[in-house]
Structure formats: C-alpha cells, structure tokens
Design an enzyme around this catalytic site. Structure first.
Site, PDB file in Angstrom:
ATOM      1  N   GLU A 167       0.660  -1.011  -0.130  1.00 25.59           N
ATOM      2  CA  GLU A 167      -0.213   0.206   0.203  1.00 25.59           C
ATOM      3  C   GLU A 167       1.146   1.496  -0.257  1.00 25.59           C
ATOM      4  O   GLU A 167       0.733   2.566   0.814  1.00 25.59           O
ATOM      5  CB  GLU A 167      -0.998  -0.048   1.047  1.00 25.59           C
ATOM      6  CG  GLU A 167      -2.005  -0.914   1.610  1.00 25.59           C
ATOM      7  CD  GLU A 167      -2.915  -0.829   2.573  1.00 25.59           C
ATOM      8  OE1 GLU A 167      -3.166   0.515   2.692  1.00 25.59           O
ATOM      9  OE2 GLU A 167      -3.982  -1.173   2.120  1.00 25.59           O
ATOM     10  N   GLU A 381      -6.021  -7.999   1.423  1.00 21.63           N
ATOM     11  CA  GLU A 381      -6.285  -7.539   2.579  1.00 21.63           C
ATOM     12  C   GLU A 381      -8.274  -6.686   2.657  1.00 21.63           C
ATOM     13  O   GLU A 381      -8.267  -6.524   1.114  1.00 21.63           O
ATOM     14  CB  GLU A 381      -5.754  -5.741   2.979  1.00 21.63           C
ATOM     15  CG  GLU A 381      -4.312  -6.421   3.639  1.00 21.63           C
ATOM     16  CD  GLU A 381      -4.329  -5.217   4.235  1.00 21.63           C
ATOM     17  OE1 GLU A 381      -4.299  -4.423   4.319  1.00 21.63           O
ATOM     18  OE2 GLU A 381      -2.864  -4.659   4.238  1.00 21.63           O
TER      19      GLU A 381
HETATM   20  C1  BGP Z   1      -3.977  -1.235   5.115  1.00 21.71           C
HETATM   21  C2  BGP Z   1      -2.911  -1.913   6.054  1.00 21.71           C
HETATM   22  C3  BGP Z   1      -3.333  -2.767   7.211  1.00 21.71           C
HETATM   23  C4  BGP Z   1      -4.487  -2.441   8.150  1.00 21.71           C
HETATM   24  C5  BGP Z   1      -5.578  -2.151   7.463  1.00 21.71           C
HETATM   25  C6  BGP Z   1      -6.085  -1.367   8.433  1.00 21.71           C
HETATM   26  O1  BGP Z   1      -4.278   0.203   4.803  1.00 21.71           O
HETATM   27  O2  BGP Z   1      -2.210  -2.043   4.988  1.00 21.71           O
HETATM   28  O3  BGP Z   1      -1.500  -2.249   7.608  1.00 21.71           O
HETATM   29  O4  BGP Z   1      -3.798  -1.751   9.239  1.00 21.71           O
HETATM   30  O5  BGP Z   1      -5.758  -1.409   6.475  1.00 21.71           O
HETATM   31  O6  BGP Z   1      -6.347  -0.167   8.350  1.00 21.71           O
HETATM   32  P1  BGP Z   1      -6.432   0.087   9.994  1.00 21.71           P
HETATM   33  O7  BGP Z   1      -5.500  -0.328  11.066  1.00 21.71           O
HETATM   34  O8  BGP Z   1      -5.876   1.807   9.938  1.00 21.71           O
HETATM   35  O9  BGP Z   1      -8.238   0.350  10.781  1.00 21.71           O
END
Ligand code: BGP
Length: 473
Positions: A167, A381
């Site tokens: 990302e 994800e």
């Molecule tokens: C993505 C990342 C993850 C994770 C997820 C959820 O952007 O790759 O590492 O954190 O989002 O985001 P957050 O934890 O900010 O809710």
C-alpha cells in the site's frame, strides 16, 4: 443455498483462503533478539497512546495462530518480514542470525501445516536509521531496499510468493497528507507523490533483479484501491473524482502495469501538483526500470476496504482522522482536488469507513480492462474494523456485522471472477486481532479474538463462517 455459496462451489481446489498479518502489527518483541528500531518505536513511545509490545505476540505465538488458521479451513497466511529483525540498521551488512532463524522457523511451521506463506518485504516499517535519512524520499533507500530484498530471495528459498511493498498510497498519505504516521506532515503533496514514485522505482528494480536471477517463485506488489465516485453528475464533481482517483489509484496502477504514467494521468497529477505548489522528479532511468518491470509482475495484491464519494472543493485543505471510532468525526477536504462527502445511501463503520461492496467489483473489472499486464490477482486484504464484545471465555464472539461485510464483498469478488477476472485467492484482514497503526487496539479486524492482556485467543463467529465456507468447496 446462498448466492455466495453457489459461486464458492465452483472455485478450483487450489483457490487460496488466507488470513493477513503485518510484522509490526502482530509480532511484538520489538527489542528481542537484536531487532533494530523501525520508524515507529521512538515515535509511539513519545506519543504515549499505545505500545507496539506485545501486539498479538506473534513472535512467540505464531505456532498457535498457524494451527488455528489450519483448523478453521485456511490454506495460506500473509506475513511480512521485519527488515530490522534481519538488518537492525537497515543497511545490508552481516545479517542478524537470530532474526533470520525466526523467519525460517515461521515459514517451516507454515509449510508443515499446509499454510502457504505469502510474504511482504515492506509493510509500513522502514528501519529507523534509513527513515532518519529521509525514508523513501532519499533515493539511497531504493538501493538499500534492493539489497535487503536480494538477501531475502536467496536466504528464504522456501518462500514462493513475494510482495515487495504494501500500500504505497496509504504509507505516503498517512505520512505526508494525514499526518498520522511519522514524520506527521499534513498536505505535503510533493513528498507524498515523490515517495510513491520512488517506491514504485524500488519495486521495479527488485522485480527486474528477481527475474534476471531466474528465481522460480512469483513476485508482485500490493495496492489498496479506493474507487472514487462523484457525489453529483455535474462537471465539477466528475472532475474532482478524476483528480482524486489519479491521486489515490491511477498514478500507482499506471506506474506498476503500464510502466509509465499515461498522458491523461500526468495531466491530472500535474494539476494537483500545481495547485499545491509541488513538483515531482522523475529520472530517465526510473522510467526504464518501470517499463522493464511492468510486464514481469506475476501477481498483484489488491487490498480493498471502501470507496470514496467526492464533490468539488476549493477551500483550504482540512483533515481529521477518526482514530477512536467516534462516528462522523472524519474529515478530508483537499484544496482544488475534492472533498470526501457522505453518500447517505452508503452505510459506514464506527471509523467512518464506507461499506460499499460494489466498489471491489468495479475495481476488479477496471484493472482487468485497463491493465492487461496485471496477471493473477489476490485480494490481499479485505475486512471490517469492529468493536468486538467479549462476553465469556465459553462463548463464541458474535461478530455478525463482520461476516455480513465479508460475505457481500466476497460475493462481488467471485462475481467478477465468474466474468473472467483472474482472482486466485482471498486473504481476510486480519487473521487475529492486532495493533492498528493510528488507532491502537480497539479497532479489531481478526477472525480470532486476542485478549491483549493474557494473549489468549478466542474464536469469533467469522472464523466458524470461514470454516463452513472452506468445506463448501
Ligand atoms: C491497511 C494496512 C494494514 C491495516 C489495514 C486496516 O491499510 O495495510 O496494515 O492496518 O489497512 O487499517 P487500520 O488499521 O488503519 O484500520
């Protein structure tokens, strides 16, 4: 039988069902066995809101998490290597043997359990020593990353699926626009876009090297795509949506799969740069690297959480990160580009993230139509942040809203797949509850609940749902 199950039944037996993690969010043990500091350690300590230790204590508990994954029907896990466990100062000198051993042990346990590891080399955790020298804005970081990646390829021969960087937009956005990741700049557009470009070059150099060396595995990178829709169909809002899309998505997709930034993309990016008194440096060699790599990515990791609805905005740039789940407090208004607005037909989570399953279908179709160099796609994800309620050790935790979220998104993914988009697997974010960078420990995503005090794991209903799904195939 539900529409989703009908689609699941048609999947080939090798379809990948995985749980995703990231080293800094799960491992803990930030000072153990000679690990060096990342850009987060001192920052979090100074900030004093939450500690990355012990996170989900994956450093010690990985065997248990892998066996839970197996028991609940998964066949893969997404993990990342923490650069500073291997090279504590970032620079590639002699490796820290304890760090190297930890990852060999982890991969061995995965493989022995029938859980295929998909490994990311950089997931938001730059070594502090390199961060202090400018992080991705310093081109020296590109060379250091290539060296670190090369070491990992020859050392971790058991890994067959590699992602270089996770990302790029989220890292750049959080560091330089939202100011929630160190070095906490706000609307520093020049740094944000330059960092993304430099990361794309780093990715390309690594891919080119991997291919030249003839490794047998697969390699790619991960983008989170947030499709942007205009609030109204008027010219101004439509243009805002195009600008925002170029900033969030198109610049990176072009750089990855076209091996250049198209003329139309650069017009939009230049408009954003001009409006923010910013410039971008692209060297000739950068473009050669991008071009060479564009056709050589074997896999693409698509992360998807939400869409964005925008309208034209000419006022001063403003941002507020909703990091504690107080609904309705998030603000994102970007001067001359657009303002995120709430479309009342779209539900949101407590952290103001839109729940818009169709967005993942639109994204998959877009990528497959516009970027023919993109080959196999893994959803690396997708999931929902939720305040899970723990009742008692005997009761399965009821996370029905998360199941609904995953069910609807998976349906859209498999619909796109049925129409020819080459989706090979799905990783839920996240395997177990973990530490969320700018939100701490209350924003849970796991299909396994972690009691962060005792580090005990408990089953959520979503884990049972996955187990049933895997039995359907
Ligand atoms: C993505 C990342 C993850 C994770 C997820 C959820 O952007 O790759 O590492 O954190 O989002 O985001 P957050 O934890 O900010 O809710």
């Amino acid at each position: 039988m539900s529409e989703l199950l009908k689609l699941v039944k048609k999947l080939p037996s090798g379809f990948v069902w995985g749980g995703a993690t990231a080293a800094y969010q799960v491992e803990g043990g930030t000072k153990e066995d000679g690990k060096g500091k990342t850009m987060w350690d001192d920052y979090l300590q100074k900030q004093g809101r939450f500690s990355p230790d012990p996170a989900s204590d994956f450093f010690h508990k990985y065997k248990q998490d892998i066996s839970l994954a197996k028991e609940y029907g998964l066949n893969a896990i997404r993990v990342s290597i923490s650069w500073t466990r291997i090279f504590p100062e970032g620079r590639v000198t002699s490796p820290n043997s304890k760090g190297v051993k930890y990852y060999h042990d982890l991969f061995r346990v995965c493989l022995a359990s029938g859980i295929e590891p998909y490994v990311t080399l950089h997931h938001f955790d730059s070594p502090k020593a390199l961060f202090d020298q400018g992080d991705w804005l310093n081109r020296n970081m590109i060379d250091e990353f290539v060296n670190y990646a090369s070491f990992c390829f020859s050392e971790f021969y058991e890994v067959k699926n590699w992602f270089t960087i996770n990302e790029l937009i989220s890292l750049a956005f959080s560091q330089y626009v939202q100011g929630t990741f160190p070095p906490n700049h706000k609307f520093d557009i020049e740094s944000a876009i330059q960092a993304e470009h430099n990361e794309l070059v780093a990715h390309a150099k690594v891919v080119n090297k991997y291919k030249k060396k003839g490794y047998k595995g697969k390699i790619g990178l991960i983008h989170v795509i947030q499709p942007v829709y205009p609030m109204h169909k008027n010219k101004q809002d439509v243009h805002s949506a195009n600008l925002m899309d170029a900033f969030l998505n198109r610049f990176l997709l072009d750089g990855t799969f076209l091996g250049k930034y198209s003329k139309e993309t650069m017009e939009l990016i230049n408009e954003i740069l001009n409006k923010n008194n910013a410039k971008l440096e692209i060297l000739d060699d950068d473009l050669e690297q991008l071009e060479e790599a564009a056709k050589q990515n074997d896999i693409f990791g698509l992360n998807y959480y939400q869409n964005m609805t925008v309208e034209f905005y000419d006022g001063e740039s403003r941002i507020n990160h909703n990091g504690n789940g107080k609904k309705g407090t998030g603000i994102f208004a970007f001067h001359g580009v657009g303002k995120a607005v709430h479309d009342p037909s779209i539900p949101t989570t407590d952290w103001d993230w839109n729940i818009f399953p169709r967005g993942i279908y639109d994204t998959l179709k877009r990528i497959s139509n516009q970027y023919p160099n993109c080959k196999d796609i893994y959803i690396t994800e997708n999931g929902m942040g939720y305040k899970d309620k723990f009742i008692s050790p005997k009761e399965v935790i009821d996370d029905q809203p998360r199941i609904d979220y995953i069910d609807k998104h998976l349906f859209e993914i498999l619909k796109a797949r049925k129409e020819g988009v080459n989706v090979k697997g799905y990783f839920v974010w996240s395997l177990q509850d973990q530490f969320s960078w700018a939100n701490g420990y209350d924003k849970r995503y796991g299909i396994f609940y972690v009691d962060f005090k005792t580090q005990r794991r408990y089953i959520k209903k979503s884990a049972e749902w996955f187990r049933e799904l895997s039995k359907t195939m």
